[in-house]
Design a protein around this motif. Structure first.
Motif, PDB file in Angstrom:
ATOM      1  N   ALA A  28      76.144  23.577   3.246  1.00 43.64           N
ATOM      2  CA  ALA A  28      75.573  22.415   2.723  1.00 43.64           C
ATOM      3  C   ALA A  28      75.362  22.618   1.248  1.00 43.64           C
ATOM      4  O   ALA A  28      75.444  21.729   0.418  1.00 43.64           O
ATOM      5  N   CYS A  85      70.370  24.484   3.318  1.00 42.96           N
ATOM      6  CA  CYS A  85      69.885  23.824   2.297  1.00 42.96           C
ATOM      7  C   CYS A  85      68.669  24.544   1.552  1.00 42.96           C
ATOM      8  O   CYS A  85      67.679  25.125   2.488  1.00 42.96           O
ATOM      9  N   THR A  94      73.779  11.769   6.313  1.00 41.96           N
ATOM     10  CA  THR A  94      72.996  13.398   5.802  1.00 41.96           C
ATOM     11  C   THR A  94      73.768  13.639   4.717  1.00 41.96           C
ATOM     12  O   THR A  94      74.968  13.335   4.475  1.00 41.96           O
ATOM     13  N   ASP A 138      75.110  16.909   4.571  1.00 48.50           N
ATOM     14  CA  ASP A 138      76.128  17.368   5.214  1.00 48.50           C
ATOM     15  C   ASP A 138      77.503  16.530   5.383  1.00 48.50           C
ATOM     16  O   ASP A 138      78.390  16.745   5.173  1.00 48.50           O
TER      17      ASP A 138
END
Length: 204
Positions: free
Chosen positions: A10, A24, A83, A85
């Motif tokens: 991510a 993250c 999200t 992602d």
């Protein structure tokens, strides 16, 4: 969009582009030069502001990551994303669908990262010559992702990459450049969403 392409983490490890893209984490100061932006963007960062931004603001941020209008408009049009992602996955998937004109537009906006100011003159000369040879052969800036490459090794990695890729046929190199650009776009977008600077181009 196509599916089944392997996704990258991510938020990226330090990289460069035409320089260059993690579970993250917030980028630290050392990360910023690693992912030079294409152009500055005044769009707000963060997933929620990105989802809520006016279309022009979202497209502006995306164009700072990859300067293909069709790519940027396609991703912006599919908001909201649940999200980060999901957004990064959509950006990567859209990168696989760049048509020839889209890729030309994106590559034309790239430029080569300069060497670090402390680099010795011989290294500066070698890098300039290598970039000039590459651009003369292929007609666009050298694009490379340096995920996981230590800062002190980036210059050597870029020089080695240029020398290796100069032997490619134009269509072969175009495919390699498209892949590197896709990785860079994802990295730039991840850093922008995490609050990384997208208006500063770094050094090797």
């Amino acid at each position: 969009m196509r599916h089944a392409h392997p996704l990258r983490p991510a938020v990226p490890e330090p990289t460069l582009t035409s320089d260059t893209h993690v579970p993250c984490r917030e980028p630290g100061p050392a990360d910023v030069p690693a992912i030079p932006a294409q152009k500055s963007s005044g769009a707000p960062y963060g997933l929620l502001p990105f989802n809520a931004a006016a279309p022009a603001g979202a497209v502006e941020l995306l164009l700072a990551c990859c300067h293909s209008h069709r790519w940027a408009e396609r991703i912006a049009a599919h908001r909201p994303y649940p999200t980060t992602d999901a957004l990064l996955a959509a950006a990567e998937e859209a990168g696989y669908d760049l048509a020839g004109a889209d890729l030309d537009e994106a590559l034309a906006a790239e430029s080569s990262a300069p060497p670090h100011p402390d680099a010795p003159p011989a290294a500066r000369t070698a890098l300039r010559a290598a970039h000039a040879a590459y651009e003369s052969r292929f007609g666009h800036a050298f694009v490379i992702s340096l995920d996981g490459v230590r800062p002190g090794e980036r210059l050597d990695a870029v020089l080695a990459g240029i020398r290796s890729r100069l032997g490619n046929e134009p269509e072969e190199e175009r495919a390699v450049a498209a892949d590197e650009l896709r990785r860079l776009a994802r990295s730039r977008l991840a850093f922008a969403l995490a609050g990384g600077l997208t208006s500063t181009r770094g050094n090797l």
